[in-house]
Design a protein around this motif. Structure first.
Motif, mmCIF file in Angstrom:
data_model
loop_
_atom_site.group_PDB
_atom_site.id
_atom_site.type_symbol
_atom_site.label_atom_id
_atom_site.label_comp_id
_atom_site.label_asym_id
_atom_site.label_seq_id
_atom_site.Cartn_x
_atom_site.Cartn_y
_atom_site.Cartn_z
ATOM 1 N N SER A 123 -17.948 68.441 28.789
ATOM 2 C CA SER A 123 -16.968 69.333 29.220
ATOM 3 C C SER A 123 -15.681 69.445 28.271
ATOM 4 C CB SER A 123 -16.512 69.243 30.667
ATOM 5 O OG SER A 123 -15.292 68.533 31.003
ATOM 6 N N HIS A 124 -14.940 70.324 28.618
ATOM 7 C CA HIS A 124 -13.322 70.390 28.305
ATOM 8 C C HIS A 124 -12.650 70.802 29.288
ATOM 9 C CE1 HIS A 124 -9.586 72.385 26.368
ATOM 10 N NE2 HIS A 124 -10.137 71.404 25.380
ATOM 11 N N PRO A 125 -11.417 70.122 29.557
ATOM 12 C CA PRO A 125 -10.563 70.105 30.790
ATOM 13 C C PRO A 125 -10.255 71.583 31.038
ATOM 14 C CG PRO A 125 -9.682 68.282 29.406
ATOM 15 C CD PRO A 125 -10.757 68.912 28.542
ATOM 16 N N CYS B 71 -12.112 74.455 30.109
ATOM 17 C CA CYS B 71 -12.956 75.502 29.980
ATOM 18 C C CYS B 71 -13.499 75.986 31.101
ATOM 19 C CB CYS B 71 -14.469 74.735 29.082
ATOM 20 S SG CYS B 71 -15.697 75.846 29.159
ATOM 21 N N VAL C 105 -17.382 75.436 32.210
ATOM 22 C CA VAL C 105 -17.428 73.950 32.716
ATOM 23 C C VAL C 105 -17.237 74.005 34.348
ATOM 24 C CG1 VAL C 105 -16.447 71.605 32.754
ATOM 25 C CG2 VAL C 105 -17.328 72.661 30.530
ATOM 26 N N GLN C 106 -16.178 74.560 34.712
ATOM 27 C CA GLN C 106 -15.721 74.704 35.992
ATOM 28 C C GLN C 106 -16.938 75.017 36.759
ATOM 29 O OE1 GLN C 106 -11.816 76.445 36.916
ATOM 30 N NE2 GLN C 106 -11.304 76.006 34.582
ATOM 31 N N ARG D 85 -18.748 62.759 33.534
ATOM 32 C CA ARG D 85 -18.156 63.947 32.893
ATOM 33 C C ARG D 85 -17.473 63.486 31.911
ATOM 34 N NH1 ARG D 85 -14.781 68.799 35.895
ATOM 35 N NH2 ARG D 85 -14.258 69.776 34.037
ATOM 36 N N ASP E 250 -15.336 64.422 28.602
ATOM 37 C CA ASP E 250 -14.378 65.584 28.081
ATOM 38 C C ASP E 250 -14.521 65.198 26.452
ATOM 39 O OD1 ASP E 250 -13.810 67.016 30.495
ATOM 40 O OD2 ASP E 250 -12.057 65.673 30.702
ATOM 41 N N ASP F 287 -12.791 66.855 22.701
ATOM 42 C CA ASP F 287 -11.901 67.995 22.060
ATOM 43 C C ASP F 287 -12.731 69.056 21.164
ATOM 44 O OD1 ASP F 287 -9.915 68.868 20.554
ATOM 45 O OD2 ASP F 287 -9.274 67.198 19.329
ATOM 46 N N PRO G 34 -20.118 74.324 28.710
ATOM 47 C CA PRO G 34 -20.860 73.046 29.019
ATOM 48 C C PRO G 34 -22.157 72.757 28.376
ATOM 49 C CG PRO G 34 -21.195 74.397 30.822
ATOM 50 C CD PRO G 34 -20.396 75.330 29.751
ATOM 51 N N TYR H 209 -4.166 70.216 35.914
ATOM 52 C CA TYR H 209 -4.806 71.493 35.128
ATOM 53 C C TYR H 209 -3.828 72.701 34.900
ATOM 54 C CZ TYR H 209 -7.866 75.602 34.393
ATOM 55 O OH TYR H 209 -8.084 76.834 33.567
#
Length: 227
Positions: A8-10, A12, A15-16, A31, A33, A35, A53, A205
């Motif tokens: 994931s990326h925090p 995105c 991804v959520q 999970r 994360d 870059d 994701p 977030y």
């Protein structure tokens, strides 16, 4: 125990979606994360699109299976894990829900372009396009609190990350987006309160997203005049 891994990326939103469905289903997952501005080679070897994701699914006596694209991942989780189903049992209703999920693609794009507009003229045009799509979505929402009624479903998981943005930015800007859209406004409130939606993102977030908008010189960081 087979533990899934969500790459994931925090920030995105896609991804959520996957994280929300995993949490709804009560599935344990790891999970990782990355870059996205400096994608590691191991990630590029896994993801055909170079996007998150990505879901790693352990296989007995074989390499992990790799899934990409958020809706594909969400549907796999729904079909293979326990908990309440996230689509209606009726085939026609299920197809209608999938159609509104497809509708989300351009709706996300219009909302994202509005949020990232760098001048008032562009922001006005993108806001108009986004609100037009929201009006169409408004007509499809049931009595609530969720998209199709009392049960939280896949359509809810898909749209929740988009609506999250508007609980973070200036409230005046958000009101201008959702004015005269009472069903979407109530839906947003219900989604915001859902534990799976809250827990799908890191604790800071909101701060991260506002910093992202500032870095991109977004017009919404200065409230827009009423239209």
């Amino acid at each position: 125990m087979t533990v899934l891994t969500l790459i994931s990326h925090p920030l995105c939103p896609f991804v959520q979606r996957a994280a929300i469905v995993l949490l709804e289903k009560g599935v344990a997952f790891d999970r990782i994360d990355i870059d996205l501005s400096a994608k590691p080679d191991w990630f590029l070897a896994l993801s055909p699109t170079g996007k998150v994701p990505v879901l790693k699914v352990p296989q007995p006596d074989a390499a992990d299976a790799i899934l990409f694209e958020s809706v594909v991942i969400c549907e796999y989780i729904n079909e293979t894990q326990g908990g309440a189903p996230m689509y209606p049992g009726d085939a026609l209703l299920r197809a209608q829900h999938r159609a509104w999920i497809e509708f989300a693609t351009q709706t996300f794009a219009d909302g994202w372009q509005f949020l990232h507009a760098r001048d008032a003229s562009t922001a006005d045009a993108k806001r108009t396009a986004f609100r037009e799509r929201l009006r169409k979505l408004e007509s499809a929402i049931g009595e609530g609190p969720f998209f199709a009624g009392a049960a939280f479903g896949m359509v809810d998981a898909v749209y929740a990350p988009l609506f999250r943005y508007f609980g973070i930015i200036d409230a005046t800007v958000a009101r201008e987006i959702f004015d005269d859209l009472p069903r979407i406004s109530h839906w947003r409130t219900a989604l915001e309160a859902r534990a799976s939606v809250r827990d799908a993102v890191v604790e800071d977030y909101g701060d991260l997203f506002l910093a992202h908008l500032r870095q991109n010189h977004s017009q919404v960081m200065s409230p827009l005049p009423p239209v």
